[in-house]
Design a protein around this motif. Sequence first.
Motif, PDB file in Angstrom:
ATOM      1  N   TYR A 261     -83.054 -22.775  42.554  1.00  0.00           N
ATOM      2  CA  TYR A 261     -83.832 -22.189  43.652  1.00  0.00           C
ATOM      3  C   TYR A 261     -85.207 -21.745  43.167  1.00  0.00           C
ATOM      4  N   THR A 262     -86.232 -21.931  44.015  1.00  0.00           N
ATOM      5  CA  THR A 262     -87.585 -21.462  43.696  1.00  0.00           C
ATOM      6  C   THR A 262     -87.574 -19.937  43.683  1.00  0.00           C
ATOM      7  N   SER A 263     -88.692 -19.343  43.271  1.00  0.00           N
ATOM      8  CA  SER A 263     -88.721 -17.894  43.051  1.00  0.00           C
ATOM      9  C   SER A 263     -88.687 -17.071  44.328  1.00  0.00           C
ATOM     10  N   GLY A 264     -89.027 -17.683  45.467  1.00  0.00           N
ATOM     11  CA  GLY A 264     -89.028 -16.915  46.716  1.00  0.00           C
ATOM     12  C   GLY A 264     -90.277 -16.079  46.907  1.00  0.00           C
ATOM     13  N   PRO A 269     -86.021 -18.924  49.354  1.00  0.00           N
ATOM     14  CA  PRO A 269     -86.018 -19.868  48.227  1.00  0.00           C
ATOM     15  C   PRO A 269     -85.471 -21.240  48.608  1.00  0.00           C
ATOM     16  N   LYS A 270     -86.017 -22.272  47.970  1.00  0.00           N
ATOM     17  CA  LYS A 270     -85.598 -23.648  48.266  1.00  0.00           C
ATOM     18  C   LYS A 270     -84.711 -24.175  47.133  1.00  0.00           C
ATOM     19  N   GLY A 271     -83.626 -24.826  47.458  1.00  0.00           N
ATOM     20  CA  GLY A 271     -82.706 -25.370  46.445  1.00  0.00           C
ATOM     21  C   GLY A 271     -83.222 -26.713  45.934  1.00  0.00           C
ATOM     22  N   THR A 383     -99.094 -19.686  28.760  1.00  0.00           N
ATOM     23  CA  THR A 383     -98.836 -18.807  29.900  1.00  0.00           C
ATOM     24  C   THR A 383     -98.436 -19.632  31.113  1.00  0.00           C
ATOM     25  N   VAL A 384     -97.631 -19.030  31.981  1.00  0.00           N
ATOM     26  CA  VAL A 384     -97.102 -19.724  33.163  1.00  0.00           C
ATOM     27  C   VAL A 384     -96.647 -18.731  34.221  1.00  0.00           C
ATOM     28  N   GLY A 385     -96.734 -19.134  35.478  1.00  0.00           N
ATOM     29  CA  GLY A 385     -96.089 -18.381  36.554  1.00  0.00           C
ATOM     30  C   GLY A 385     -97.034 -17.912  37.632  1.00  0.00           C
ATOM     31  N   VAL A 408    -102.638 -22.355  26.213  1.00  0.00           N
ATOM     32  CA  VAL A 408    -102.368 -23.368  27.226  1.00  0.00           C
ATOM     33  C   VAL A 408    -101.904 -22.663  28.500  1.00  0.00           C
ATOM     34  N   ASP A 409    -102.755 -22.737  29.528  1.00  0.00           N
ATOM     35  CA  ASP A 409    -102.447 -22.125  30.826  1.00  0.00           C
ATOM     36  C   ASP A 409    -101.822 -23.236  31.656  1.00  0.00           C
ATOM     37  N   THR A 410    -100.487 -23.198  31.758  1.00  0.00           N
ATOM     38  CA  THR A 410     -99.757 -24.333  32.331  1.00  0.00           C
ATOM     39  C   THR A 410     -99.465 -24.091  33.803  1.00  0.00           C
ATOM     40  N   TRP A 411    -100.066 -24.897  34.649  1.00  0.00           N
ATOM     41  CA  TRP A 411     -99.758 -24.809  36.083  1.00  0.00           C
ATOM     42  C   TRP A 411     -98.683 -25.840  36.426  1.00  0.00           C
ATOM     43  N   TRP A 412     -97.617 -25.360  37.019  1.00  0.00           N
ATOM     44  CA  TRP A 412     -96.558 -26.247  37.492  1.00  0.00           C
ATOM     45  C   TRP A 412     -95.634 -25.456  38.390  1.00  0.00           C
ATOM     46  N   GLN A 413     -94.570 -26.050  38.853  1.00  0.00           N
ATOM     47  CA  GLN A 413     -93.678 -25.423  39.832  1.00  0.00           C
ATOM     48  C   GLN A 413     -92.232 -25.818  39.565  1.00  0.00           C
ATOM     49  N   PHE A 497     -97.832 -31.874  48.740  1.00  0.00           N
ATOM     50  CA  PHE A 497     -98.625 -30.667  48.910  1.00  0.00           C
ATOM     51  C   PHE A 497     -97.972 -29.524  48.140  1.00  0.00           C
ATOM     52  N   ALA A 498     -98.720 -29.000  47.162  1.00  0.00           N
ATOM     53  CA  ALA A 498     -98.155 -28.015  46.248  1.00  0.00           C
ATOM     54  C   ALA A 498     -98.096 -26.613  46.847  1.00  0.00           C
ATOM     55  N   GLY A 499     -98.896 -26.355  47.880  1.00  0.00           N
ATOM     56  CA  GLY A 499     -98.934 -25.004  48.441  1.00  0.00           C
ATOM     57  C   GLY A 499     -99.974 -24.116  47.786  1.00  0.00           C
ATOM     58  N   GLY A 514    -104.739 -19.669  43.760  1.00  0.00           N
ATOM     59  CA  GLY A 514    -103.660 -18.906  44.396  1.00  0.00           C
ATOM     60  C   GLY A 514    -102.998 -19.739  45.479  1.00  0.00           C
ATOM     61  N   ARG A 515    -102.061 -19.114  46.190  1.00  0.00           N
ATOM     62  CA  ARG A 515    -101.355 -19.822  47.261  1.00  0.00           C
ATOM     63  C   ARG A 515    -102.299 -20.053  48.433  1.00  0.00           C
ATOM     64  N   VAL A 516    -102.158 -21.185  49.051  1.00  0.00           N
ATOM     65  CA  VAL A 516    -102.996 -21.474  50.206  1.00  0.00           C
ATOM     66  C   VAL A 516    -102.763 -20.433  51.303  1.00  0.00           C
ATOM     67  N   GLY A 608     -91.114 -11.919  38.292  1.00  0.00           N
ATOM     68  CA  GLY A 608     -92.322 -11.177  37.946  1.00  0.00           C
ATOM     69  C   GLY A 608     -93.580 -11.575  38.697  1.00  0.00           C
ATOM     70  N   LYS A 609     -93.441 -12.289  39.806  1.00  0.00           N
ATOM     71  CA  LYS A 609     -94.646 -12.684  40.549  1.00  0.00           C
ATOM     72  C   LYS A 609     -94.897 -11.737  41.708  1.00  0.00           C
ATOM     73  N   ILE A 610     -96.164 -11.471  41.948  1.00  0.00           N
ATOM     74  CA  ILE A 610     -96.532 -10.587  43.051  1.00  0.00           C
ATOM     75  C   ILE A 610     -96.199 -11.271  44.381  1.00  0.00           C
TER      76      ILE A 610
HETATM   77  P1  ATP Z   1     -91.469 -20.038  46.382  1.00  0.00           P
HETATM   78  O1  ATP Z   1     -91.778 -21.485  46.244  1.00  0.00           O
HETATM   79  O2  ATP Z   1     -90.032 -19.765  46.681  1.00  0.00           O
HETATM   80  O3  ATP Z   1     -92.401 -19.295  47.259  1.00  0.00           O
HETATM   81  P2  ATP Z   1     -92.698 -19.740  43.789  1.00  0.00           P
HETATM   82  O4  ATP Z   1     -93.706 -20.707  44.292  1.00  0.00           O
HETATM   83  O5  ATP Z   1     -93.215 -18.481  43.126  1.00  0.00           O
HETATM   84  O6  ATP Z   1     -91.672 -19.336  44.938  1.00  0.00           O
HETATM   85  P3  ATP Z   1     -92.044 -21.142  41.360  1.00  0.00           P
HETATM   86  O7  ATP Z   1     -91.697 -22.568  41.454  1.00  0.00           O
HETATM   87  O8  ATP Z   1     -91.335 -20.297  40.348  1.00  0.00           O
HETATM   88  O9  ATP Z   1     -91.745 -20.481  42.758  1.00  0.00           O
HETATM   89  O10 ATP Z   1     -93.588 -20.966  41.052  1.00  0.00           O
HETATM   90  C1  ATP Z   1     -94.553 -21.962  41.198  1.00  0.00           C
HETATM   91  C2  ATP Z   1     -95.852 -21.331  41.625  1.00  0.00           C
HETATM   92  O11 ATP Z   1     -96.307 -20.385  40.658  1.00  0.00           O
HETATM   93  C3  ATP Z   1     -97.001 -22.295  41.744  1.00  0.00           C
HETATM   94  O12 ATP Z   1     -96.987 -22.971  42.977  1.00  0.00           O
HETATM   95  C4  ATP Z   1     -98.213 -21.374  41.590  1.00  0.00           C
HETATM   96  O13 ATP Z   1     -98.524 -20.712  42.789  1.00  0.00           O
HETATM   97  C5  ATP Z   1     -97.735 -20.364  40.581  1.00  0.00           C
HETATM   98  N1  ATP Z   1     -98.150 -20.742  39.206  1.00  0.00           N
HETATM   99  C6  ATP Z   1     -97.346 -21.191  38.216  1.00  0.00           C
HETATM  100  N2  ATP Z   1     -98.034 -21.391  37.083  1.00  0.00           N
HETATM  101  C7  ATP Z   1     -99.320 -21.075  37.346  1.00  0.00           C
HETATM  102  C8  ATP Z   1    -100.530 -21.080  36.573  1.00  0.00           C
HETATM  103  N3  ATP Z   1    -100.558 -21.419  35.293  1.00  0.00           N
HETATM  104  N4  ATP Z   1    -101.662 -20.711  37.200  1.00  0.00           N
HETATM  105  C9  ATP Z   1    -101.655 -20.348  38.491  1.00  0.00           C
HETATM  106  N5  ATP Z   1    -100.558 -20.311  39.262  1.00  0.00           N
HETATM  107  C10 ATP Z   1     -99.385 -20.664  38.705  1.00  0.00           C
END
Ligand code: ATP
Length: 649
Positions: A261-264, A269-271, A383-385, A408-413, A497-499, A514-516, A608-610
């Motif tokens: 599940y995603t972090s919510g 959260p999505k499975g 770093t990640v998250g 390394v600032d890793t963006w992913w999901q 679409f990543a959101g 940030g999130r759209v 730990g995400k806001i």
């Molecule tokens: P949900 O999808 O349930 O709302 P979530 O998006 O927090 O929760 P995760 O898959 O854990 O679930 O997190 C991915 C998201 O975290 C990314 O879409 C992005 O918004 C953020 N993120 C992750 N790594 C980074 C990074 N290095 N820089 C910026 N944002 C990041």
Amino acid sequence: MSDKTYPPSAELAASAHINSDTYDTMYAASISDPEAFWGEHGKRIDWIKPYTKVKNTSFAPGNVDIKWFEDGTLNVSANCIDRHLETRGNQTAIIFEPDDPKEQAQSISYADLHRRVCRMANILEELGVRKGDRVIIYMPMIPEAAYAMLACARIGAIHSIVFAGFSSDALGARVNGCDAKVVITADTAPRGGRKTALKSNVDAALLHCKDTVKCLVVKRTGDQTTWIDGRDFDYNEMAFEASDYCKPAEMNAEDPLFILYTSGSTGQPKGVVHTTGGYLVQAAMSHQYTFDYQEGDIYWCTADVGWVTGHSYIVYGPLANGATTLMFEGVPTYPDASRFWQVCEKHKVNQFYTAPTALRALMGQGNEFVERCDLSSLRILGTVGEPINPEAWNWYNDVVGGGRCPIVDTWWQTETGAHMMTPLPGAHATKPGAAMKPFFGVHPVVLDPQSGEIIECNDVEGVLCMADSWPSQMRTVWGDHERFEKTYFSDYKGYYFAGDGCRRDADGDYWITGRVDDVINVSGHRMGTAEVESALVAHASVAEAAVVGYPHDIKGQGIYCYVTLMNGVEPTDELRKELRTWVRTEIGPIASPDLIQWAPGLPKTRSGKIMRRILRKIAENDYGALGDTSTLAEPAVVDDLIENRMNKA
Ligand code: ATP
Ligand code: MG
């Protein structure tokens, strides 16, 4: 935003797996001919039956279908263990560092790992688990959590890990959600000097599940738990009896490996479903290249196996590469704020990978906790998250890395399975707060949010999408393919679409804004929350900040800031005024905060995400509809913010 760049040292550029020339050549090849590129790189793992087809993917509306290496067969646990036995059977696979520093650390060799995973796999079979069945893992950060994952992979069962901080309700919902046959747990789990009663949470959860669900209990502390004969099984006792060989099942590349599940952060959260072949190829490849993992390195990712980071970068990626991976049971601040750095010193960690939330918390405690430890073994920091504020980035770089270690600032999901954008340490100059470059095979595009048109040039901002599939992409939402299509493929047709929003700067480097959903529109100016938050955090009195929009009569939306002050700083009206001026000079008058509320704590997910969507509701005075709060770490924080909503100006 800082314009400073940090190029790799000449030494690193020369020794790294990937330098800037190899990156450019490989990246271009991965985009122009993904078939050929992945056809070649898919061979980095062992296949039982080699694939003859590489890519078969469609993002077409109503017909999203993703398959990689679809006629190949393999076993993930054999890739993570068996194939290393001959060359590195005695090498440490897992270092276990317990919550209590006085308790002895453990080293588990690849040969040990093989025996233990085989035993756990045999136990699962004894409990009736078969290929394709689902198993819930609800475990502390102990090596048995990794054994459990690998044991499922060995027999072809699909695991779904539920973070040990989740309540019995959340657990029960997930057991039912995937119709699991077995829950693997531990008696109790020490964390930060306290204990979580995992087994009794399972007991409570299973009251609401089918009575055929079995529970396998690992002894962590030896604490007494209630026991139901015929339902509960003692792992330690059974492991004693179990055979230490279990033949790895032959799995198709597209058989599911796990559900997670995603972090919510943004809603329910999505499975997420990940499959076997493509996932492993890309998790392994990105682990090696992003962290420039070299033979013999000690690698530590501080995430929990309950999150995707723990899946790809504690267990599957590192072990597929024959690495030594550290598992830490504790928290960064126990017994005190130097614990992370003590563990780095003790085990001579070379690569260290953590989250901005941990860095911001530790930064607030002062430098002496870092400076008392010998961190000379560190080579690469990750770093990640969440977006990392330049302030935290600089602290990580200067104080933790001593200016020597690329970040390394890793963006992913969860959905992407592996790193999507990150600098590679020997190839790219880094910039504080930038995710920089796409990983191999990742084809990002920046779209205009309204028209959905591709924005081609540089120095632009928009929504981040992917133009094509990559091997570790999620395949579906468990049991709900429609939700999969709707969430990721319906807003911008033909794209994933990543959101998230992003900026591509004048050099062509990417910054996640940030999130759209969190974008604020002030008098027609669109602004990412990350930018305003980073400006606030850059002020010496501010430890953490979260920014949301709220309805404003004149501007359309106003800027509402929740600000957590550094330890010992007094919240005064003077300081409010000062922060406003500060943001105005850092970014410009348009970003000037309209309202600032002092926040002793911010609502965060358990990873730990806001959770800005909750802060938005509070700012809008709409407490009745806070949405899905099942992944909220500390509900009391929200009550406090609502109560003190008037404490703002
Ligand atoms: P949900 O999808 O349930 O709302 P979530 O998006 O927090 O929760 P995760 O898959 O854990 O679930 O997190 C991915 C998201 O975290 C990314 O879409 C992005 O918004 C953020 N993120 C992750 N790594 C980074 C990074 N290095 N820089 C910026 N944002 C990041
Ligand atoms: Mg998400």
